[in-house]
Design a protein around this motif. Structure first.
Motif, PDB file in Angstrom:
ATOM      1  N   CYS A   1      45.084  -2.256  10.592  1.00  0.00           N
ATOM      2  CA  CYS A   1      45.881  -3.345  11.165  1.00  0.00           C
ATOM      3  C   CYS A   1      45.155  -4.078  12.291  1.00  0.00           C
ATOM      4  O   CYS A   1      44.978  -5.289  12.221  1.00  0.00           O
ATOM      5  CB  CYS A   1      47.198  -2.757  11.659  1.00  0.00           C
ATOM      6  SG  CYS A   1      48.292  -3.924  12.398  1.00  0.00           S
ATOM      7  N   THR A   2      44.751  -3.371  13.319  1.00  0.00           N
ATOM      8  CA  THR A   2      44.347  -4.036  14.563  1.00  0.00           C
ATOM      9  C   THR A   2      42.918  -3.718  15.002  1.00  0.00           C
ATOM     10  O   THR A   2      42.534  -4.059  16.121  1.00  0.00           O
ATOM     11  CB  THR A   2      45.277  -3.599  15.715  1.00  0.00           C
ATOM     12  OG1 THR A   2      45.070  -2.201  15.948  1.00  0.00           O
ATOM     13  CG2 THR A   2      46.728  -3.834  15.399  1.00  0.00           C
ATOM     14  N   ALA A   3      42.131  -3.079  14.140  1.00  0.00           N
ATOM     15  CA  ALA A   3      40.829  -2.574  14.594  1.00  0.00           C
ATOM     16  C   ALA A   3      39.890  -3.690  15.041  1.00  0.00           C
ATOM     17  O   ALA A   3      39.158  -3.550  16.031  1.00  0.00           O
ATOM     18  CB  ALA A   3      40.180  -1.744  13.496  1.00  0.00           C
ATOM     19  N   ALA A   4      39.901  -4.792  14.318  1.00  0.00           N
ATOM     20  CA  ALA A   4      38.954  -5.863  14.654  1.00  0.00           C
ATOM     21  C   ALA A   4      39.311  -6.501  15.998  1.00  0.00           C
ATOM     22  O   ALA A   4      38.445  -6.688  16.863  1.00  0.00           O
ATOM     23  CB  ALA A   4      38.947  -6.911  13.544  1.00  0.00           C
ATOM     24  N   SER A   5      40.591  -6.810  16.183  1.00  0.00           N
ATOM     25  CA  SER A   5      40.971  -7.417  17.464  1.00  0.00           C
ATOM     26  C   SER A   5      40.767  -6.416  18.590  1.00  0.00           C
ATOM     27  O   SER A   5      40.342  -6.786  19.693  1.00  0.00           O
ATOM     28  CB  SER A   5      42.414  -7.919  17.441  1.00  0.00           C
ATOM     29  OG  SER A   5      43.295  -6.886  17.070  1.00  0.00           O
ATOM     30  N   GLY A   6      41.043  -5.148  18.308  1.00  0.00           N
ATOM     31  CA  GLY A   6      40.843  -4.123  19.329  1.00  0.00           C
ATOM     32  C   GLY A   6      39.404  -4.100  19.817  1.00  0.00           C
ATOM     33  O   GLY A   6      39.144  -4.031  21.030  1.00  0.00           O
ATOM     34  N   ALA A   7      38.478  -4.184  18.873  1.00  0.00           N
ATOM     35  CA  ALA A   7      37.055  -4.160  19.249  1.00  0.00           C
ATOM     36  C   ALA A   7      36.723  -5.371  20.127  1.00  0.00           C
ATOM     37  O   ALA A   7      35.979  -5.261  21.112  1.00  0.00           O
ATOM     38  CB  ALA A   7      36.185  -4.155  17.994  1.00  0.00           C
TER      39      ALA A   7
END
Ligand SMILES: Nc1nc2c(c(=O)[nH]1)N[C@H]1C(S)=C(S)[C@@H](COP(=O)(O)OP(=O)(O)OC[C@H]3O[C@@H](n4cnc5c(=O)[nH]c(N)nc54)[C@H](O)[C@@H]3O)O[C@H]1N2
Ligand SMILES: Nc1nc2c(c(=O)[nH]1)N[C@H]1C(S)=C(S)[C@@H](COP(=O)(O)OP(=O)(O)OC[C@H]3O[C@@H](n4cnc5c(=O)[nH]c(N)nc54)[C@H](O)[C@@H]3O)O[C@H]1N2
Ligand code: SF4
Ligand SMILES: [Mo]
Length: 711
Positions: free
Chosen positions: A145-151
């Motif tokens: 879900c959110t891994a890219a934005s988290g990075a």
């Protein structure tokens, strides 16, 4: 008159939703049943109403298809033929098979698979993590879900923290960028309305004319996946026009030169060509960003299910810094507030129980992981909870092929007989959140909530922690950490020494179950709180990424396909709720007039949507929602209800540029008309093939299409 004794209990909505509402659960004590679920006045942001879905929650809680007893497969994998067995029988057999896998292939041949079906802290990462650590299983990277934005957020700000949504009414310019709060974050709407009534301009940036985009204009409509260009084009314009206060940024910013270099090519003309947004609109937005204060970027996850996802969120974050948006209460960048909750994650999940660090596998790649037998070791056992990957994971043809492997042990802890559960060797009944004790945080607001069980679990269902206690016992594991009780786990989670968590303990929550984390009152994040990067500055130099290339052939697959959230469901979680299903009875593909003409498709007819990965069957409906060149079908329905497949036949398991995130909205597709009574050509090697048993007469389909057409 018969007297009933009623009581009410504070609960929290466990679903994967920004709002994490407080629930008032009214219980008929004599019947041991919850009789009403409504908003709880203790939760300030959600006290007035719940959503379309949870207003009908009794229908889900007491659903006739709820799994109430352990089941053992007797039929073919995927067929859903089971017999009832006892917990003892199921656990003994599962334990024996897990032991066997460990002996023959090693613990890492066991893969846990889970996500946020229940966002409770105990349900999500407590005894489950301990159990898998103790047996040396592979670890799952929860990236879907959110891994890219988290990075990207970690890179720019050093944390995943945004302004408190309660200051939204003080904002005077809000950019809703890749989010559709009317569907996904309804409790934000009253705050946006308050801001607008006070004079705020609210912009929407979305390829779709969503309900949100129709409500909040100007609406900019980029082609999907082009927001990186848009953000850099806006940044370049701000810099070129001298609208960036370089002097005041100096102290707090690293990498402005590198940023400027990255933005340099993105002239207004080039940005307009790349995004499909008229140049004048981009210039107008740049001017707004330069002048309106307080300025809030409200970015959603919709911008980061793309190949260039992390760079996109980096570039939007850079705008939040260049404009100085953080300087004002009511400004800043709100994508998530998960960083506001400091819990003792390590003590909860106990990585020390691993004998040695085990391998990490990325959940986005489940299809490959289950079908690639050259993996060392291959995955031989899959334990699924809080998730329904047969419906929600990308690369579905591979996922289903993997789940059907005769040699793969599949254990599913579930509330419903989902698509995934149908593939299980054993299905174990899961309690509903209202029947369990848990602690809930949010990725949007800053309230932590203690949720009490309102009744005991229906049938023989058990909570997630209890499921893992039972598994541990069946496997003969002895470490006491595997058996900690729920209250102790919550005390462990709250055992932190951090000013934001001061005074939030089991004892305080036990008397007052809703508490706000204690960021200093009126604090502006990253102004009144630290910037927790290594050097205490915002990092504007481009986040390092790997090379991602779209491997899909644009000539064969000319349409962009996106599949965002829909009001009636949370991913696949409400797919079997009849009153919600009735609002969208058939799987629809929304197609712009121009694309219907281009491909010779008629609105109201079934089509075959396909690419090199797979295919599924949808009802084409003419719509002004998508920009031409893009088709849309909302996420997601159960395969079982739609001939064995859904739209994740089209999505790929390739990863985003950084963070290992999913790329659901990068899919390209082609579309073919289906004759009324047969499947389309078997273009792609999709498995299993669709059946045509439920192709209904075209006249009826027209009616259904008309009735449920999005307006
Ligand atoms: N009712 C309901 N609520 C939900 C969910 C649900 O399924 N239904 N899902 C929950 C979950 S798991 C999550 S992660 C959140 C997600 O909620 P959001 O953050 O709102 O994200 P999405 O629904 O993925 O997409 C939001 C919008 O992004 C748009 N979009 C797609 N591609 C692009 C693009 O390239 N650029 C731009 N600018 N916009 C784009 C889509 O058209 C969509 O309108 O919602 C949660 N809440
Ligand atoms: N095409 C497409 N696919 C997508 C997306 C998209 O936008 N487009 N979005 C992606 C996103 S953002 C996400 S987050 C994922 C979500 O995908 P999933 O993680 O599969 O989420 P859900 O579909 O909500 O399924 C959650 C399951 O958990 C079960 N569950 C609920 N509570 C409990 C509990 O306490 N214990 C146990 N054991 N089970 C429980 C529910 O019954 C439900 O079947 O989907 C992804 N898939
Ligand atoms: S799904 Fe979201 S809006 Fe609906 S009750 Fe749950 S947290 Fe609230
Ligand atoms: Mo999500």
């Amino acid at each position: 008159m018969i007297e009933t004794s009623l009581s009410s209990v504070h609960g929290a909505c466990p679903h994967d939703c920004y709002d994490t509402c407080g629930l008032k659960l009214e219980v008929d004590l004599d019947a041991g049943r919850i009789i009403r679920i409504g908003p709880d006045s203790l939760q300030p942001l959600t006290r007035n109403f719940l959503c379309l879905k949870v207003n009908r929650y009794l229908e889900r809680l007491y659903h006739p298809d709820r799994v109430l007893h352990p089941l053992k497969r007797v039929g073919k994998k995927g067929a859903g033929d089971f017999v009832r067995v006892s917990w003892d029988e199921a656990l003994t057999e599962i334990a024996a098979r897990l032991h066997d896998v460990r002996t023959r292939f090693g613990g890492e041949a066991i893969l846990p698979y889970s996500f946020a079906g229940n966002m409770g802290i105990l349900a999500g990462e407590s005894l489950d993590a301990r159990f898998f650590h103790a047996i040396g299983a592979s670890r799952l990277d929860r990236t879907i879900c959110t891994a890219a934005s988290g990075a990207a957020l970690d890179w720019v700000y050093g944390t995943r923290l945004g302004p408190d949504p309660e200051v939204i009414p003080q904002s005077r310019c809000i950019i809703l960028w890749g989010t559709n709060p009317v569907a996904t974050n309804v409790h934000e709407i009253p705050l946006l309305e308050e801001a607008r009534a006070a004079g705020a301009q609210i912009w929407t940036i979305d390829p779709l004319a969503t309900e949100t985009a129709r409500r909040y204009t100007p609406h900019l409509r980029p082609r999907p996946g082009t927001d990186l260009s848009l953000a850099l084009g806006l940044g370049r314009e701000l810099l070129q026009r001298g609208w960036v206060d370089r002097q005041s940024l100096q102290k707090d910013v690293r990498g402005l030169d590198a940023y400027e270099k990255a933005a340099e090519p993105w002239t207004l003309a080039r940005t307009a060509a790349a995004t499909g947004i008229p140049q004048l609109q981009i210039a107008a937005l740049a001017e707004q960003l330069a002048t309106a204060r307080p300025l809030l970027f409200r970015t959603g996850y919709g911008v980061q299910r793309q190949h260039h996802a992390a760079r996109t969120v980096w570039a939007i974050s850079a705008l939040s810094v260049l404009t100085g948006s953080f300087q004002d209460v009511g400004g800043g960048h709100l994508l998530t507030n998960s960083g506001a909750f400091v819990l003792n994650q390590e003590a909860l999940s106990r990585p020390d129980l691993m004998e040695r660090p085990t391998r990490r596998l990325n959940m986005v790649e489940l299809g490959r992981l289950l079908t690639d037998m050259d993996e060392e070791p291959p995955v031989k056992a899959l334990v699924v909870y809080n998730s329904n990957p047969a419906a929600t994971a990308p690369d579905q043809a591979a996922v289903l092929r993997g789940l059907a492997r005769p040699d793969l042990l599949v254990v599913v802890h579930e509330q419903m007989l989902t698509d995934t559960a149908r593939y299980a060797d054993y299905v174990l009944p899961a309690a509903m959140a209202m029947e369990t004790l848990d602690l809930h945080t949010s990725y949007w607001h800053r309230y932590i909530q203690l949720a009490r069980p309102a009744t005991s679990p229906a049938g023989e269902a058990v909570s997630n922690p209890e499921f893992f206690r039972r598994l541990a016992r069946a496997m003969g594991l002895t470490h006491p950490a595997l058996y900690e009780d729920d209250e102790a786990l919550i005390r462990t989670a709250l055992d932190v020494h951090h000013p934001w968590m001061a005074g939030i303990t089991w004892d305080t929550l036990a008397t007052s179950p809703v508490a706000k984390v204690r960021l200093p009152a009126g604090a502006r994040v990253f102004v009144d709180t630290a910037i927790p990067t290594d050097d205490g500055r915002f990092h504007l130099d481009p986040l390092p990424v790997r090379d991602v290339r779209d491997d899909q052939d644009e000539t064969r697959y000319p349409l962009h396909f996106i599949s965002p959230s829909v009001r009636e469901s949370i991913k696949s979680s409400f797919a079997n709720i009849k009153s919600l299903q009735a609002r969208r009875p058939v799987p629809e593909l929304l197609v712009a007039r121009a694309d219907l003409e281009r491909f010779g498709i008629e609105s109201g007819h079934w089509v075959r949507l396909y690419n090199q990965r797979g295919a599924t069957r949808l009802l084409a409906v003419e719509s002004e929602v998508p920009v031409p060149g893009t088709v849309v079908s909302y996420a997601v329905r159960w395969n079982e209800a739609a001939g064995g497949t859904n739209i994740n036949q089209l999505t790929g398991g390739d990863l985003s540029d950084a963070g290992g995130g999913a790329t659901f909205y990068s899919a390209r597709v082609a579309i073919a008309a289906l004759p009324a009574n047969e499947d389309g050509p078997a273009e792609a090697g999709s498995e299993p093939r669709m059946t045509n048993t439920e192709v209904r007469p075209v006249g009826l389909l027209r009616d259904l299409g008309g009735a449920s057409k999005k307006s």
